[in-house]
Design a protein around this motif. Structure first.
Motif, PDB file in Angstrom:
ATOM      1  N   LEU A  52       8.372 -11.004   1.662  1.00  0.00           N
ATOM      2  CA  LEU A  52       8.285 -10.015   2.570  1.00  0.00           C
ATOM      3  C   LEU A  52       9.564  -9.839   3.220  1.00  0.00           C
ATOM      4  O   LEU A  52      10.251 -10.853   3.607  1.00  0.00           O
ATOM      5  N   HIS A  53      10.272  -8.738   3.090  1.00  0.00           N
ATOM      6  CA  HIS A  53      11.722  -8.753   3.631  1.00  0.00           C
ATOM      7  C   HIS A  53      11.708  -8.797   5.065  1.00  0.00           C
ATOM      8  O   HIS A  53      12.921  -9.088   5.515  1.00  0.00           O
ATOM      9  N   LEU A  54      10.636  -8.593   5.871  1.00  0.00           N
ATOM     10  CA  LEU A  54      10.590  -8.337   7.294  1.00  0.00           C
ATOM     11  C   LEU A  54      10.077  -9.551   7.746  1.00  0.00           C
ATOM     12  O   LEU A  54       9.064 -10.097   7.022  1.00  0.00           O
ATOM     13  N   ALA A  55      10.432  -9.904   8.940  1.00  0.00           N
ATOM     14  CA  ALA A  55       9.895 -10.968   9.344  1.00  0.00           C
ATOM     15  C   ALA A  55       8.365 -10.769   9.762  1.00  0.00           C
ATOM     16  O   ALA A  55       7.926  -9.658   9.831  1.00  0.00           O
ATOM     17  N   LYS A  56       7.453 -11.958   9.781  1.00  0.00           N
ATOM     18  CA  LYS A  56       5.940 -11.950   9.856  1.00  0.00           C
ATOM     19  C   LYS A  56       5.626 -11.215  10.875  1.00  0.00           C
ATOM     20  O   LYS A  56       4.583 -10.227  10.797  1.00  0.00           O
ATOM     21  N   GLU A  57       6.201 -11.096  12.170  1.00  0.00           N
ATOM     22  CA  GLU A  57       5.727 -10.354  13.185  1.00  0.00           C
ATOM     23  C   GLU A  57       5.682  -8.807  13.130  1.00  0.00           C
ATOM     24  O   GLU A  57       4.918  -7.991  13.793  1.00  0.00           O
ATOM     25  N   PHE A  58       6.462  -8.497  12.128  1.00  0.00           N
ATOM     26  CA  PHE A  58       6.424  -6.938  11.510  1.00  0.00           C
ATOM     27  C   PHE A  58       5.761  -6.548  10.627  1.00  0.00           C
ATOM     28  O   PHE A  58       5.438  -5.502  10.273  1.00  0.00           O
ATOM     29  N   CYS A  59       4.910  -7.440   9.947  1.00  0.00           N
ATOM     30  CA  CYS A  59       4.200  -7.303   8.807  1.00  0.00           C
ATOM     31  C   CYS A  59       2.735  -7.659   9.220  1.00  0.00           C
ATOM     32  O   CYS A  59       2.096  -7.903   7.925  1.00  0.00           O
ATOM     33  N   GLU A  60       2.134  -7.597   9.943  1.00  0.00           N
ATOM     34  CA  GLU A  60       0.717  -7.849  10.333  1.00  0.00           C
ATOM     35  C   GLU A  60      -0.084  -6.747  10.225  1.00  0.00           C
ATOM     36  O   GLU A  60       0.529  -5.819  10.592  1.00  0.00           O
ATOM     37  N   LEU A  61      -1.229  -7.131   9.723  1.00  0.00           N
ATOM     38  CA  LEU A  61      -2.364  -5.763   9.730  1.00  0.00           C
ATOM     39  C   LEU A  61      -3.057  -5.886  11.087  1.00  0.00           C
ATOM     40  O   LEU A  61      -3.216  -6.643  11.611  1.00  0.00           O
ATOM     41  N   PRO A  62      -3.686  -4.754  11.383  1.00  0.00           N
ATOM     42  CA  PRO A  62      -4.370  -4.645  12.540  1.00  0.00           C
ATOM     43  C   PRO A  62      -5.548  -5.620  12.719  1.00  0.00           C
ATOM     44  O   PRO A  62      -6.058  -5.943  12.173  1.00  0.00           O
ATOM     45  N   HIS A  63      -5.351  -6.174  14.060  1.00  0.00           N
ATOM     46  CA  HIS A  63      -6.595  -7.084  14.354  1.00  0.00           C
ATOM     47  C   HIS A  63      -6.610  -8.492  13.628  1.00  0.00           C
ATOM     48  O   HIS A  63      -7.780  -9.237  13.837  1.00  0.00           O
ATOM     49  N   MET A  64      -5.704  -8.740  12.719  1.00  0.00           N
ATOM     50  CA  MET A  64      -5.610 -10.212  12.347  1.00  0.00           C
ATOM     51  C   MET A  64      -4.211 -10.657  12.259  1.00  0.00           C
ATOM     52  O   MET A  64      -3.458 -10.192  11.519  1.00  0.00           O
ATOM     53  N   SER A  65      -3.753 -11.777  12.900  1.00  0.00           N
ATOM     54  CA  SER A  65      -2.518 -12.254  12.751  1.00  0.00           C
ATOM     55  C   SER A  65      -2.442 -13.249  11.533  1.00  0.00           C
ATOM     56  O   SER A  65      -3.424 -13.731  10.934  1.00  0.00           O
ATOM     57  N   TYR A  66      -1.198 -13.666  11.113  1.00  0.00           N
ATOM     58  CA  TYR A  66      -1.183 -14.588  10.298  1.00  0.00           C
ATOM     59  C   TYR A  66      -1.349 -15.939  10.704  1.00  0.00           C
ATOM     60  O   TYR A  66      -1.370 -16.228  11.989  1.00  0.00           O
ATOM     61  N   PRO A  67      -1.767 -17.048   9.977  1.00  0.00           N
ATOM     62  CA  PRO A  67      -2.152 -18.368  10.469  1.00  0.00           C
ATOM     63  C   PRO A  67      -0.825 -18.678  11.158  1.00  0.00           C
ATOM     64  O   PRO A  67       0.351 -18.803  10.772  1.00  0.00           O
TER      65      PRO A  67
END
Length: 378
Positions: A52-67
């Protein structure tokens, strides 16, 4: 005939996010997808080295964070696993191999009438839905430009099937398209020993991923034109003048360009270094192809063994969506400007068609859901 409250068309990230948000409000829905699995673009049509070209904080789907142990820039396989976990977490059960042929609004019944093809059973399926969400994506079908003589080319002509440069070592390969995919595929080919050329026609901003992360963070607090000035100054310091390598910047700054046109910056993965060393050659526009000879508009001719089209995809929503003229244009993309692009008339919505990538989905969905709830309780 299946009567549903909400029908979601497309089980990519946007469709899955919509489903998860609806389930939070206990609103019943059905989600369909023409492919045999969810997020098929990521699973089947993305090249191996993609992150993903953007950092993970900009690429989460609603209601579930990355590990917590997720890397800052999520690799393709990690992202696919995240989507699979998302489906499981929200008990999303897409009806796969269901290709929507048409959807029209029934003025008398005040609902959407949808006809789909069940590809597994070779039967026609019909739905009626109070609300219809077009989430089939901006990247639905390959976009290959018309080039005179292309059909005469004897070598490999590749679009979405490109996975790795391993099998092209020592071969002459031309990459057409200078967006993120084209620049990264050119790097991958050269790194695997292919004699690589790339066609660069568009004006592009080249940035590092760290600069874009900084830009997106600052954009929450500062005017975009100020952020753009900082990014361009920093990029010039890092890369120097790239015009001698065929790369020219647009006049509009990177953040405003994305906001107003949906066009992304190119995030360098090492391609610029290869261009400067002459490992990757830059070519101008193609005028025609004669067998294995590609003639460029400057009249230069070169022989190639393979051509990779990194020319993107296009939306197909306008093909199956009838009565959607108030929401989507002839290219199947929203008519209204972001962030008001997500809502049509008569209970019609689009999710993930805002040319904002993953970062735009959450805002789309939250607004969709509020509208749905308001309409149903009104």
């Amino acid at each position: 005939m299946e009567n549903v409250v909400v029908l979601i068309i497309g089980a990519g990230p946007a469709g899955l996010a919509t489903a998860a948000c609806l389930s939070q409000f206990s609103i019943p829905y059905v989600i369909v997808d023409r492919e045999s699995c969810g997020a098929s673009l990521w699973r089947n049509r993305a090249y191996d080295r993609l992150k993903l070209h953007l950092a993970k904080e900009f690429c989460e789907l609603p209601h579930m964070s990355y590990p917590l142990d997720a890397p800052t820039y999520i690799p393709k396989t990690f992202f696919v696993k995240y989507l699979d976990d998302y489906v499981e977490c929200f008990n999303i059960q897409p009806k796969y191999l269901t290709s929507v042929e048409s959807s029209t609004f029934d003025n008398d019944e005040k609902c959407w009438s949808i006809m789909a093809h069940d590809m597994a059973k070779s039967t026609i399926v019909r739905f009626t839905a109070k609300f219809l969400v077009a989430a089939s994506g901006e990247n639905s079908v390959e976009n290959i430009p018309m080039i005179p003589g292309l059909q005469s080319f004897p070598g490999d002509v590749i679009h979405s099937s490109y996975k790795s440069g391993k099998s092209y070592s020592g071969m002459n390969v031309l990459v057409v398209g200078s967006g993120n995919s084209g620049m990264e595929i050119a790097y991958d080919l050269a790194a695997h020993g292919a004699n690589t050329s790339i066609v660069i026609r568009s004006l592009i901003h080249v940035m590092t991923k760290e600069l874009i992360r900084l830009g997106m963070t600052l954009a929450c607090r500062l005017p975009l034109n100020l952020v753009d000035n900082l990014l361009v100054m920093a990029a010039n310091l890092i890369f120097g003048d790239l015009s001698r390598y065929g790369i020219r910047r647009p006049k509009m700054g990177p953040m405003i360009l994305k906001s107003e046109t949906g066009r992304s910056v190119v995030i360098d993965v090492g391609t610029v270094g290869f261009l400067k060393k002459g490992i990757i050659k830059v070519q101008g526009s193609i005028s025609k192809i004669m067998c294995d000879i590609v003639e460029f508009q400057c009249s230069k001719k070169e022989s190639f063994d393979a051509i990779v089209f990194a020319t993107g995809y296009k939306s197909t929503a306008n093909i199956w969506l009838k009565n959607g003229e108030n929401m989507l244009n002839g290219n199947g993309l929203p008519i209204k400007e972001y962030p008001n692009h997500w809502k049509g008339e008569d209970g019609l919505y689009c999710a993930g068609l805002g040319r904002r990538g993953l970062a735009g989905i959450a805002a789309d969905i939250a607004n969709d859901i509020k509208s749905v709830i308001g309409a149903m309780s009104g």
